[in-house]
Design a protein around this motif. Structure first.
Motif, PDB file in Angstrom:
ATOM      1  N   ARG A 148       8.773   8.012  -7.635  1.00 23.20           N
ATOM      2  CA  ARG A 148       7.975   9.250  -7.484  1.00 23.20           C
ATOM      3  C   ARG A 148       7.398   9.331  -6.077  1.00 23.20           C
ATOM      4  N   GLY A 149       7.380  10.553  -5.550  1.00 12.20           N
ATOM      5  CA  GLY A 149       6.719  10.766  -4.253  1.00 12.20           C
ATOM      6  C   GLY A 149       7.466  10.169  -3.075  1.00 12.20           C
ATOM      7  N   PRO A 151      10.624  10.557  -0.178  1.00 14.97           N
ATOM      8  CA  PRO A 151      10.177   9.529   0.759  1.00 14.97           C
ATOM      9  C   PRO A 151       8.650   9.553   0.915  1.00 14.97           C
ATOM     10  N   ARG A 152       8.062   8.356   1.114  1.00 11.91           N
ATOM     11  CA  ARG A 152       6.622   8.271   1.343  1.00 11.91           C
ATOM     12  C   ARG A 152       6.378   8.125   2.840  1.00 11.91           C
ATOM     13  N   THR A 183       4.067  -0.314 -13.620  1.00 13.72           N
ATOM     14  CA  THR A 183       3.373   0.853 -14.161  1.00 13.72           C
ATOM     15  C   THR A 183       2.449   1.404 -13.088  1.00 13.72           C
ATOM     16  N   SER A 184       2.537   2.695 -12.829  1.00 15.28           N
ATOM     17  CA  SER A 184       1.672   3.331 -11.840  1.00 15.28           C
ATOM     18  C   SER A 184       0.263   3.451 -12.396  1.00 15.28           C
ATOM     19  N   THR A 186      -1.978   5.277 -11.108  1.00 15.82           N
ATOM     20  CA  THR A 186      -2.380   6.675 -10.944  1.00 15.82           C
ATOM     21  C   THR A 186      -1.834   7.553 -12.066  1.00 15.82           C
ATOM     22  N   TRP A 195       3.298   0.993  -5.201  1.00 21.80           N
ATOM     23  CA  TRP A 195       2.752   0.146  -4.128  1.00 21.80           C
ATOM     24  C   TRP A 195       2.415  -1.227  -4.689  1.00 21.80           C
ATOM     25  N   HIS A 200      -1.387   1.441   2.418  1.00 20.92           N
ATOM     26  CA  HIS A 200      -0.846   2.294   3.469  1.00 20.92           C
ATOM     27  C   HIS A 200      -1.654   3.580   3.523  1.00 20.92           C
ATOM     28  N   THR A 202      -1.333   7.327   3.702  1.00 23.14           N
ATOM     29  CA  THR A 202      -0.282   8.304   3.439  1.00 23.14           C
ATOM     30  C   THR A 202      -0.692   9.724   3.817  1.00 23.14           C
ATOM     31  N   SER A 209      -6.897  12.005  -0.687  1.00 30.80           N
ATOM     32  CA  SER A 209      -6.647  10.935  -1.662  1.00 30.80           C
ATOM     33  C   SER A 209      -7.527   9.716  -1.396  1.00 30.80           C
ATOM     34  N   HIS A 211      -6.689   7.873   0.992  1.00 31.97           N
ATOM     35  CA  HIS A 211      -5.719   7.059   1.729  1.00 31.97           C
ATOM     36  C   HIS A 211      -5.357   7.743   3.042  1.00 31.97           C
TER      37      HIS A 211
HETATM   38  P1  NAD Z   1      -0.449   3.103  -8.078  1.00 33.93           P
HETATM   39  O1  NAD Z   1      -1.046   4.373  -8.561  1.00 33.93           O
HETATM   40  O2  NAD Z   1       0.018   2.139  -9.113  1.00 33.93           O
HETATM   41  O3  NAD Z   1      -1.479   2.386  -7.131  1.00 33.93           O
HETATM   42  C1  NAD Z   1      -1.137   1.202  -6.459  1.00 33.93           C
HETATM   43  C2  NAD Z   1      -1.932   1.130  -5.191  1.00 33.93           C
HETATM   44  O4  NAD Z   1      -1.600   2.244  -4.344  1.00 33.93           O
HETATM   45  C3  NAD Z   1      -3.428   1.171  -5.386  1.00 33.93           C
HETATM   46  O5  NAD Z   1      -3.956   0.153  -4.595  1.00 33.93           O
HETATM   47  C4  NAD Z   1      -3.833   2.518  -4.881  1.00 33.93           C
HETATM   48  O6  NAD Z   1      -5.094   2.421  -4.237  1.00 33.93           O
HETATM   49  C5  NAD Z   1      -2.773   2.861  -3.889  1.00 33.93           C
HETATM   50  N1  NAD Z   1      -2.557   4.318  -3.834  1.00 33.93           N
HETATM   51  C6  NAD Z   1      -2.738   5.206  -4.837  1.00 33.93           C
HETATM   52  N2  NAD Z   1      -2.452   6.446  -4.395  1.00 33.93           N
HETATM   53  C7  NAD Z   1      -2.103   6.339  -3.107  1.00 33.93           C
HETATM   54  C8  NAD Z   1      -1.725   7.263  -2.110  1.00 33.93           C
HETATM   55  N3  NAD Z   1      -1.631   8.589  -2.351  1.00 33.93           N
HETATM   56  N4  NAD Z   1      -1.442   6.797  -0.868  1.00 33.93           N
HETATM   57  C9  NAD Z   1      -1.533   5.468  -0.601  1.00 33.93           C
HETATM   58  N5  NAD Z   1      -1.886   4.553  -1.503  1.00 33.93           N
HETATM   59  C10 NAD Z   1      -2.173   4.978  -2.743  1.00 33.93           C
HETATM   60  O7  NAD Z   1       0.708   3.375  -7.018  1.00 33.93           O
HETATM   61  P2  NAD Z   1       1.818   4.467  -6.964  1.00 33.93           P
HETATM   62  O8  NAD Z   1       2.111   5.011  -8.292  1.00 33.93           O
HETATM   63  O9  NAD Z   1       2.896   3.892  -6.137  1.00 33.93           O
HETATM   64  O10 NAD Z   1       1.203   5.597  -6.047  1.00 33.93           O
HETATM   65  C11 NAD Z   1       0.131   6.352  -6.435  1.00 33.93           C
HETATM   66  C12 NAD Z   1       0.459   7.833  -6.448  1.00 33.93           C
HETATM   67  O11 NAD Z   1       0.590   8.356  -5.159  1.00 33.93           O
HETATM   68  C13 NAD Z   1       1.740   8.174  -7.167  1.00 33.93           C
HETATM   69  O12 NAD Z   1       1.472   9.238  -8.027  1.00 33.93           O
HETATM   70  C14 NAD Z   1       2.671   8.605  -6.051  1.00 33.93           C
HETATM   71  O13 NAD Z   1       3.625   9.552  -6.483  1.00 33.93           O
HETATM   72  C15 NAD Z   1       1.714   9.190  -5.100  1.00 33.93           C
HETATM   73  N6  NAD Z   1       2.199   9.212  -3.765  1.00 33.93           N
HETATM   74  C16 NAD Z   1       2.772  10.333  -3.330  1.00 33.93           C
HETATM   75  C17 NAD Z   1       3.214  10.421  -2.054  1.00 33.93           C
HETATM   76  C18 NAD Z   1       3.848  11.659  -1.564  1.00 33.93           C
HETATM   77  O14 NAD Z   1       4.200  11.718  -0.394  1.00 33.93           O
HETATM   78  N7  NAD Z   1       4.028  12.650  -2.396  1.00 33.93           N
HETATM   79  C19 NAD Z   1       3.078   9.356  -1.195  1.00 33.93           C
HETATM   80  C20 NAD Z   1       2.461   8.210  -1.671  1.00 33.93           C
HETATM   81  C21 NAD Z   1       2.025   8.159  -2.959  1.00 33.93           C
END
Ligand code: NAD
Ligand code: ZN
Ligand code: ZN
Length: 238
Positions: A148-149, A151-152, A183-184, A186, A195, A200, A202, A209, A211
């Motif tokens: 999901r999400g 390329p980051r 498991t996410s 979020t 992650w 990171h 983002t 967020s 972040h």
């Molecule tokens: P997760 O929710 O299991 O969390 C794991 C770790 O990632 C935690 O330490 C949390 O603090 C950190 N984290 C949570 N959201 C983050 C964010 N937006 N940017 C950076 N770090 C974050 O991890 P996950 O499921 O891999 O990512 C969390 C959510 O962020 C997901 O829903 C993902 O789709 C979304 N996301 C989206 C994009 C995008 O470009 N659309 C980029 C990064 C993450």
């Protein structure tokens, strides 16, 4: 389920010290090393040496002492990734690797500055991971995983410290430590790429967020997260 990895770490990171430290304690079971480990000798695989309950060892770098069978039990209880962390002082032995699926890490340079870093441009990292099938190192081998999400997009200041973090992130990427399958927290989704404890940024110009920038402690925080996975400046020395 049997591990895929053969345990031969004992001969690499320990020095024998049976005669050297009989009055010291085992940092795992807390018994004196002159008493045998209470863990059982595992059935020996063909070609491998078996460890006797009296065998003791000493970590090469930090010098902490322990029973070899207690060490083996600790290794087998962990992720069995070929590395071992001293339970007493957290020194990492061997090269910790993760379970990040195959993908791509790209690096670009952006002229615009990040909030809080007005004196330099920006490094942009793009992680791409396609969905696939889980391997034996993942929670549900043979089942698909989602992404999901991706390329980051991630951002670092293009200064000395930011470039150092980038080099360490490249090492972490090669060691499969940036993402894992699980498991996410979020979204609650299972069997998805998430992650893996190395934070990171983002968001580049916003911080919706949490972040995003500014965050004056970010580079130090990520350096310590990298170090806790065994990725330090030592990894950059030739
Ligand atoms: P997760 O929710 O299991 O969390 C794991 C770790 O990632 C935690 O330490 C949390 O603090 C950190 N984290 C949570 N959201 C983050 C964010 N937006 N940017 C950076 N770090 C974050 O991890 P996950 O499921 O891999 O990512 C969390 C959510 O962020 C997901 O829903 C993902 O789709 C979304 N996301 C989206 C994009 C995008 O470009 N659309 C980029 C990064 C993450
Ligand atoms: Zn012990
Ligand atoms: Zn130690």
């Amino acid at each position: 389920l049997q591990s895929q990895h053969k345990v031969n770490i004992s001969w690499i990171w320990f020095s024998d010290c049976v005669a050297l430290c009989p009055v010291q304690d085992c940092i795992i079971c807390m018994e004196q090393l002159s008493n045998p480990s209470s863990y059982e000798t595992p059935p020996s695989e063909e070609g491998s040496q078996s460890i006797v309950p009296q065998a003791v060892g000493k970590f090469i770098k930090c010098g902490h002492t322990l029973h070899m069978l207690c060490m083996l039990a600790m290794y087998n209880n962990g992720t069995k990734d070929g590395s071992l962390q001293c339970p007493s002082c957290k020194t990492i032995y061997g090269e910790k690797t993760g379970t990040q699926p195959k993908g791509k890490m790209e690096i670009y340079s952006v002229a615009q500055s990040l909030p809080g870093h007005p004196d330099c441009g920006t490094i942009q990292i793009i992680y791409s991971i396609p969905p696939g099938i889980q391997g034996p190192e993942h929670p549900n081998p043979g089942q698909p995983f989602t992404c999901r999400g991706f390329p980051r997009f991630c951002f670092l200041p293009d200064n000395d410290k930011g470039r150092k973090v980038l080099e360490l992130l490249k090492v972490a990427w090669m060691r499969r430590l940036i993402f894992t399958v699980g498991t996410s927290s979020t979204t609650g989704e299972h069997d998805t790429v998430v992650w893996n404890g190395i934070h990171h940024k983002t968001e580049m110009m916003s911080n919706m967020s949490g972040h995003g920038y500014p965050d004056p402690n970010y580079l130090d925080n990520v350096l310590s997260e990298l170090a806790s996975q065994g990725v330090t400046e030592d990894c950059l020395k030739p």
